[in-house]
Design an enzyme around this catalytic site. Structure first.
Site, PDB file in Angstrom:
ATOM      1  N   PHE A  22      -2.073  16.068   4.949  1.00 14.60           N
ATOM      2  CA  PHE A  22      -2.489  15.518   3.664  1.00 14.60           C
ATOM      3  C   PHE A  22      -1.290  15.474   2.728  1.00 14.60           C
ATOM      4  O   PHE A  22      -0.727  16.517   2.383  1.00 14.60           O
ATOM      5  CB  PHE A  22      -3.624  16.323   3.037  1.00 14.60           C
ATOM      6  CG  PHE A  22      -4.270  15.592   1.894  1.00 14.60           C
ATOM      7  CD1 PHE A  22      -5.293  14.691   2.122  1.00 14.60           C
ATOM      8  CD2 PHE A  22      -3.811  15.766   0.597  1.00 14.60           C
ATOM      9  CE1 PHE A  22      -5.856  13.973   1.073  1.00 14.60           C
ATOM     10  CE2 PHE A  22      -4.367  15.063  -0.465  1.00 14.60           C
ATOM     11  CZ  PHE A  22      -5.395  14.161  -0.218  1.00 14.60           C
TER      12      PHE A  22
ATOM     13  N   GLU B 277       0.841  -1.199   0.000  1.00 15.13           N
ATOM     14  CA  GLU B 277       0.000   0.000   0.000  1.00 15.13           C
ATOM     15  C   GLU B 277       0.876   1.250   0.000  1.00 15.13           C
ATOM     16  O   GLU B 277       2.006   1.225   0.480  1.00 15.13           O
ATOM     17  CB  GLU B 277      -0.855   0.038   1.278  1.00 15.13           C
ATOM     18  CG  GLU B 277      -2.292  -0.343   1.077  1.00 15.13           C
ATOM     19  CD  GLU B 277      -3.120   0.725   0.359  1.00 15.13           C
ATOM     20  OE1 GLU B 277      -2.573   1.523  -0.415  1.00 15.13           O
ATOM     21  OE2 GLU B 277      -4.344   0.728   0.577  1.00 15.13           O
ATOM     22  N   ASP B 278       0.327   2.351  -0.503  1.00  8.15           N
ATOM     23  CA  ASP B 278       1.053   3.617  -0.372  1.00  8.15           C
ATOM     24  C   ASP B 278       0.904   4.164   1.048  1.00  8.15           C
ATOM     25  O   ASP B 278       1.867   4.649   1.621  1.00  8.15           O
ATOM     26  CB  ASP B 278       0.594   4.637  -1.425  1.00  8.15           C
ATOM     27  CG  ASP B 278      -0.902   4.899  -1.400  1.00  8.15           C
ATOM     28  OD1 ASP B 278      -1.640   4.140  -0.743  1.00  8.15           O
ATOM     29  OD2 ASP B 278      -1.345   5.858  -2.057  1.00  8.15           O
TER      30      ASP B 278
ATOM     31  N   ASP C  68      -3.933   4.866   6.495  1.00  5.76           N
ATOM     32  CA  ASP C  68      -4.482   6.064   7.143  1.00  5.76           C
ATOM     33  C   ASP C  68      -5.444   5.585   8.232  1.00  5.76           C
ATOM     34  O   ASP C  68      -5.003   5.161   9.305  1.00  5.76           O
ATOM     35  CB  ASP C  68      -5.143   6.914   6.056  1.00  5.76           C
ATOM     36  CG  ASP C  68      -5.553   8.298   6.516  1.00  5.76           C
ATOM     37  OD1 ASP C  68      -6.015   8.438   7.656  1.00  5.76           O
ATOM     38  OD2 ASP C  68      -5.439   9.255   5.748  1.00  5.76           O
TER      39      ASP C  68
ATOM     40  N   ARG D 211       0.608  12.605  -8.443  1.00  7.63           N
ATOM     41  CA  ARG D 211       1.191  11.277  -8.181  1.00  7.63           C
ATOM     42  C   ARG D 211       2.644  11.202  -8.633  1.00  7.63           C
ATOM     43  O   ARG D 211       3.425  10.434  -8.106  1.00  7.63           O
ATOM     44  CB  ARG D 211       0.407  10.183  -8.923  1.00  7.63           C
ATOM     45  CG  ARG D 211      -0.967   9.895  -8.356  1.00  7.63           C
ATOM     46  CD  ARG D 211      -1.494   8.571  -8.898  1.00  7.63           C
ATOM     47  NE  ARG D 211      -2.933   8.491  -8.854  1.00  7.63           N
ATOM     48  CZ  ARG D 211      -3.642   8.054  -7.821  1.00  7.63           C
ATOM     49  NH1 ARG D 211      -3.036   7.676  -6.717  1.00  7.63           N
ATOM     50  NH2 ARG D 211      -4.959   7.994  -7.885  1.00  7.63           N
TER      51      ARG D 211
HETATM   52  C1  PRP Z   1      -5.969   5.869  -0.484  1.00  6.74           C
HETATM   53  C2  PRP Z   1      -4.671   5.104  -0.309  1.00  6.74           C
HETATM   54  C3  PRP Z   1      -5.078   3.888   0.472  1.00  6.74           C
HETATM   55  C4  PRP Z   1      -6.231   4.395   1.310  1.00  6.74           C
HETATM   56  C5  PRP Z   1      -5.763   4.623   2.713  1.00  6.74           C
HETATM   57  O1  PRP Z   1      -6.666   5.338  -1.572  1.00  6.74           O
HETATM   58  O2  PRP Z   1      -4.101   4.774  -1.541  1.00  6.74           O
HETATM   59  O3  PRP Z   1      -5.516   2.855  -0.378  1.00  6.74           O
HETATM   60  O4  PRP Z   1      -6.667   5.617   0.712  1.00  6.74           O
HETATM   61  O5  PRP Z   1      -6.786   5.179   3.500  1.00  6.74           O
HETATM   62  P1  PRP Z   1      -7.484   4.424   4.705  1.00  6.74           P
HETATM   63  O6  PRP Z   1      -6.411   3.779   5.535  1.00  6.74           O
HETATM   64  O7  PRP Z   1      -8.161   5.555   5.442  1.00  6.74           O
HETATM   65  O8  PRP Z   1      -8.471   3.459   4.150  1.00  6.74           O
HETATM   66  P2  PRP Z   1      -7.608   6.164  -2.560  1.00  6.74           P
HETATM   67  O9  PRP Z   1      -9.023   5.784  -2.318  1.00  6.74           O
HETATM   68  O10 PRP Z   1      -7.265   7.620  -2.457  1.00  6.74           O
HETATM   69  O11 PRP Z   1      -7.219   5.579  -3.960  1.00  6.74           O
HETATM   70  P3  PRP Z   1      -5.862   5.693  -4.807  1.00  6.74           P
HETATM   71  O12 PRP Z   1      -4.865   4.721  -4.216  1.00  6.74           O
HETATM   72  O13 PRP Z   1      -6.296   5.294  -6.179  1.00  6.74           O
HETATM   73  O14 PRP Z   1      -5.365   7.118  -4.740  1.00  6.74           O
END
Ligand code: PRP
Length: 175
Positions: A153, A100-101, A104, A166
């Site tokens: 953020f 994962e990136d 959160d 990105r």
């Molecule tokens: C973001 C990020 C994680 C998630 C983390 O995804 O890439 O997958 O939110 O948040 P959380 O721990 O509160 O669930 P996003 O929906 O922005 O999609 P993306 O990866 O395509 O940017």
């Protein structure tokens, strides 16, 4: 909107990702070409991290992607996770690392862990470039974390705001 402020510079990311790759290579020293470690990138945010992490891993590995979305074009999560792309192959009996990136709230990881565990991998670990521990509402085990960060953020190195930023080389704060 002000220009993004650098939080983690590209050189520091590179150094830390190489460390994580070395750690993973050590932890998965037992894997073979027939039974490689299976890295699964969570789209879209993880693709740059996964590309670098992949090349920092020296043991046999294979790769797939799973797509989920929960943030849409907003700065806060909708709390609803939606599967946008499933894996191309089964993971039963495999040593899996979900990449994962950012962890959160943990809602996305919690959803994915439940989904993947039902497919009976031999093992399942989580790697995240970033973690915001103070934001966590779900108790998710993140085995490999490159950087723990405060509740700001962030964009860049794969992370977006409304589908942009990105491709920034650094992880930056959007103020
Ligand atoms: C973001 C990020 C994680 C998630 C983390 O995804 O890439 O997958 O939110 O948040 P959380 O721990 O509160 O669930 P996003 O929906 O922005 O999609 P993306 O990866 O395509 O940017």
């Amino acid at each position: 909107m002000a220009a993004p402020r650098v939080l983690i510079a590209a050189g520091d990311i590179d150094h830390r990702v190489r460390e994580l790759g070395a750690q993973i290579s050590q932890d998965y020293a037992h894997v073979t070409m027939e039974q490689p470690v299976f890295l699964i990138g969570v789209l879209k945010g993880s693709w740059i991290f996964l590309a670098d992490l992949a090349r920092a891993i020296s043991v046999p590995a294979r790769f797939d992607f799973i797509g989920v979305a929960s943030y849409g074009a907003e700065k806060t999560s909708s709390g609803q996770v939606r599967l946008t792309k499933d894996l191309d192959a089964p993971i039963e009996g495999c040593d899996v690392i979900l990449v994962e990136d950012i962890a959160d709230t943990g809602v996305t990881l919690s959803y994915l862990i439940d989904l993947l565990k039902r497919r009976k991998p031999k093992s399942l670990r989580i790697a995240a470039l970033l973690s915001k521990p103070t934001r966590r509402t779900r108790d998710v085990p993140v085995d490999y974390v490159a950087f723990s960060i405060p509740d700001e953020f962030v964009v860049g190195y794969g992370l977006d705001y409304a589908h942009t930023y990105r491709n920034l080389r650094d992880v930056c704060v959007l103020e």
